[in-house]
Design a protein around this motif. Structure first.
Motif, PDB file in Angstrom:
ATOM      1  N   VAL A 122       0.841  -1.200   0.000  1.00 15.80           N
ATOM      2  CA  VAL A 122       0.000   0.000   0.000  1.00 15.80           C
ATOM      3  C   VAL A 122       0.873   1.246   0.000  1.00 15.80           C
ATOM      4  CG1 VAL A 122      -1.725   1.301   1.293  1.00 15.80           C
ATOM      5  CG2 VAL A 122      -1.847  -1.200   1.202  1.00 15.80           C
ATOM      6  N   ASP A 123       0.602   2.147  -0.904  1.00 11.41           N
ATOM      7  CA  ASP A 123       1.316   3.420  -0.978  1.00 11.41           C
ATOM      8  C   ASP A 123       0.661   4.399   0.004  1.00 11.41           C
ATOM      9  OD1 ASP A 123       2.653   5.695  -1.552  1.00 11.41           O
ATOM     10  OD2 ASP A 123       2.065   5.805  -3.675  1.00 11.41           O
ATOM     11  N   ASN A 178      -1.075   7.359  -1.448  1.00  7.40           N
ATOM     12  CA  ASN A 178      -2.251   7.127  -2.291  1.00  7.40           C
ATOM     13  C   ASN A 178      -3.501   7.181  -1.416  1.00  7.40           C
ATOM     14  OD1 ASN A 178      -4.252   6.216  -4.037  1.00  7.40           O
ATOM     15  ND2 ASN A 178      -2.904   4.716  -5.017  1.00  7.40           N
ATOM     16  N   TRP A 180      -7.708   0.871   1.037  1.00  9.20           N
ATOM     17  CA  TRP A 180      -7.313  -0.510   0.762  1.00  9.20           C
ATOM     18  C   TRP A 180      -7.848  -1.483   1.826  1.00  9.20           C
ATOM     19  CZ3 TRP A 180      -4.845  -1.360  -3.796  1.00  9.20           C
ATOM     20  CH2 TRP A 180      -4.226  -0.262  -4.405  1.00  9.20           C
ATOM     21  N   HIS A 232      -9.144  -5.005   0.871  1.00  9.09           N
ATOM     22  CA  HIS A 232      -8.289  -5.863   0.061  1.00  9.09           C
ATOM     23  C   HIS A 232      -7.672  -6.979   0.906  1.00  9.09           C
ATOM     24  CE1 HIS A 232      -8.835  -2.686  -2.804  1.00  9.09           C
ATOM     25  NE2 HIS A 232      -8.037  -3.252  -3.695  1.00  9.09           N
TER      26      HIS A 232
END
Length: 700
Positions: free
Chosen positions: A40-41, A44, A48, A51
């Motif tokens: 995960v960035d 960003n 998430w 996920h």
């Protein structure tokens, strides 16, 4: 100088949302959660949280974030997917509409159905399940036994393909994965847009801009992922389209034999596995259906959506000839359906208490209202077995008796019947019943009761298939014929209760009698009645099965309108409940069939599974050879090596292989029905998922 390695290796992970593959340097003792954090960035803003890691080659989700790669068996040659757990699934409802729903692909199917039913406002989701859509070719042969259905090619984003491993349970795969327009690509490009349709929007929500479901250009309902509830669309799920197009009607399955009816059960999903583990991918189509025919606590106040969807499933089972009906029964169903459509035209959005006199409109106070609702609930349930100990009803009368024998023509003989302790006692006269032993004694416990009524001919017969006293050997068949409706209703109700082990003192006896008389009243032929409906506005194709259409020919519409005179005063919800009640009274209702072969036998036979028993049946005629009740069962399990199922009873063991579906499907039906029978009226009762999987999982 010797360099010692750090035991790290490269792991390929595909981030499906970004269509991007990353290679990470990992160690075997590294936790899955830490790997997901590295993917995960932080800059960003994308969420998430939904996920998880999925391992396509092994067909499993890696959801235990505290587990290490070594514990999961992940090695350097593995490819993992970092993908959302909630994906879009195209769901066909019992009324044949399609909805695109966000469903959790990572949890067990049973849990996914529970969450889906919560969105759809359907209570008691344990009665429903998901199944793969079938095509006409699936009724022609036993697809569960075909080897090509065992391994499925799967394509990766990088273009490589591999064979999905054979699943442990039901590995049936439809011929066409895009059945009924189901698309494996984008929702914007459905393969057959004309096949999708949604409920008609009501005037007050058609112009709404904040609804959770919206009709797309393709004509089906699309889920708004930014919302978590159905909103106003729930009101539309309580009413359904009146008819189908010719194209949609042509794709409906109509089994022509008992074997084809048995093959309808090949598509049920395994409730103990997730959707992904069973080869279901995003945007594919599954059917949501009532699987277990024990409908707990049908309450018109809370179950408008559930009652409507149940009515629709009943309606299509009649129109598609999944259940056999007499001419009078068919016309009764057609009349009720016509009345429902008529009431829908008058009130598109029915009031909560429409047709049910349990509201304060009648001047009842809150206590009386609660008592009335409780009475409706108890009368509609098959799970109470309370008895009235203050008065034991007696039943005795002159009836006619016949025991069919091969190669011997015999007529009915008149006897004096007495009902006592779940037995029928036959005497030559009423005087003999007081001083002599009975001529014949019939044990009704565990028997099969089949009504045989023809109101036009004045025929009121009851067919009984009775187990021998030692419970060995095939059932014997006897016929009992009554003289009138009142006599027939009393004795049929007594036989039905006795088959379940209940006496005439059971509190449901009177309601059972009233229900039988009510159904007879709706079936009574009405001729010469004035019909104020233009026959040209009625299309018989919408109300009758093809077989009955051919039989009635040009008289079909007139007969429907005549039968409608018996039910034209019923409100909407009451008419739906009457339809469901009549559906439940059919002899073949609630029997899920499977083509099996018993151990040591060469020929195939039928196995019928119901809410309280399993039946060994003749393949071509459906005659009952033997019946086993669940209360005599000690254990049931599956031998996965040879795909056989063994059921242990008190006095014998039964071993068979299933040819029309995976043996896990049979196992789950039996365990599911036992789970349903353990439900109670306790308002605080929560759904025990662990117990359900313990009874249906098949893994000891």
């Amino acid at each position: 100088m010797i360099h010692v390695g750090d035991n790290s290796w490269n792991l390929r992970i595909c981030i499906t949302d970004l269509a991007l593959e990353r290679t990470m340097r990992v160690r075997g003792d590294q936790h899955l959660g830490s790997i997901m954090l590295q993917l995960v960035d932080p800059e960003n803003p994308k969420d998430w949280s939904d996920h998880a890691l999925y391992w396509p080659a092994k067909n499993v989700w890696l959801t235990r974030t505290r587990a290490t790669l070594d514990q999961c068996g992940v090695q350097a040659d593995s490819l993992l997917h970092f993908t959302p757990m909630h994906k879009v699934l195209r769901v066909q409802l019992p009324d044949l509409r399609y909805l695109d729903c966000r469903v959790d692909y990572s949890v067990k199917t049973f849990a996914a159905v529970i969450n889906l039913c919560k969105q759809l406002d359907i209570r008691y989701p344990e009665e429903l399940s998901l199944c793969k859509p079938l095509e006409a070719a699936h009724l022609k042969q036993n697809f569960a036994q075909l080897p090509h259905a065992k391994r499925v090619p799967i394509a990766e984003p990088d273009g490589t393909t591999y064979l999905q491993p054979a699943l442990d349970t039901n590995s049936f795969v439809p011929i066409n994965s895009s059945f009924n327009g189901g698309s494996t690509g984008s929702l914007d490009k459905p393969s057959s847009p004309g096949m999708f349709f949604c409920a008609p929007l009501s005037p007050h929500n058609a112009s709404s801009t904040h609804g959770q479901w919206k009709p797309s250009q393709a004509g089906y309902a699309t889920y708004d992922s930014s919302s978590s509830s159905l909103g106003d669309f729930q009101e539309n799920l309580a009413s359904s389209p009146r008819s189908l197009s010719a194209e949609q009607r042509a794709q409906l399955l109509r089994p022509k034999s008992l074997v084809e009816k048995a093959r309808l059960n090949v598509g049920w999903l395994d409730s103990s596995l997730s959707l992904m583990e069973q080869g279901i991918r995003e945007y594919e189509t599954l059917c949501l259906r009532f699987k277990y025919y024990t409908f707990f606590d049908l309450n018109p106040k809370y179950d408008q959506v559930r009652i409507n969807q149940l009515y629709e499933q009943a309606k299509w089972s009649i129109l598609n000839e999944e259940l056999d009906c007499s001419e009078q029964e068919t016309l009764m169903f057609a009349a009720l359906q016509f009345q429902i459509n008529h009431q829908m035209d008058m009130q598109p959005l029915p009031a909560v208490d429409s047709g049910i006199e349990t509201s304060s409109q009648d001047g009842d106070d809150d206590i009386d209202t609660a008592l009335n609702e409780l009475q409706l609930t108890l009368e509609g349930s098959d799970y109470h077995d309370s008895t009235n100990l203050t008065r034991i009803p007696e039943l005795s009368d002159y009836l006619r008796y016949l025991k069919p024998q091969r190669f011997l023509l015999r007529g009915y003989k008149r006897y004096y019947f007495c009902y006592k302790d779940l037995h029928l006692l036959l005497y030559k006269s009423a005087e003999d019943s007081r001083r002599t032993a009975p001529v014949t004694t019939i044990n009704l416990r565990g028997c099969e009761v089949t009504p045989d009524v023809n109101l036009t001919e004045g025929k009121y017969a009851i067919r009984l298939e009775v187990s021998p006293e030692d419970h060995h050997g095939p059932n014997s068949e006897v016929w009992v014929r009554c003289d009138n409706e009142q006599q027939y209703a009393k004795w049929l109700a007594a036989c039905r209760l006795a088959a379940k082990g209940r006496s005439l003192a059971d509190s449901s006896y009177e309601s059972e009698v009233d229900g039988i008389l009510s159904l007879l009243q709706m079936q009574r032929p009405v001729h010469g009645v004035h019909v104020d409906i233009d026959p040209r506005t009625v299309d018989a194709v919408d109300y009758l099965s093809p077989k009955m259409l051919r039989k009635l020919s040009t008289k079909a519409v007139q007969r429907i309108l005549e039968a409608h005179a018996n039910v034209r005063d019923l409100p909407l919800l009451e008419a739906k409940l009457k339809y469901i009640q009549a559906w439940q009274s059919l002899p073949e209702f609630g029997v899920s069939l499977f083509v099996i072969k018993f151990d040591g036998h060469r020929k195939e036979e039928l196995l019928g599974v119901t809410h309280n028993r399993i039946m060994r049946m003749e393949l071509s005629t459906g005659d009952h050879i033997k019946t086993w009740r669940y209360n005599t069962m000690k254990a049931w399990n599956v031998n996965w090596g040879i795909k056989c199922m063994m059921i242990q009873f008190h006095d014998e063991n039964v071993v068979f292989s299933c040819h029309s579906a995976d043996c896990k499907v049979v196992h789950e039906f039996i365990g599911g029905y036992i789970f349903m029978s353990m439900r109670s009226k306790d308002n605080n009762q929560t759904l025990n998922e662990e117990l359900f999987h313990k009874l249906t999982g098949g893994w000891s």
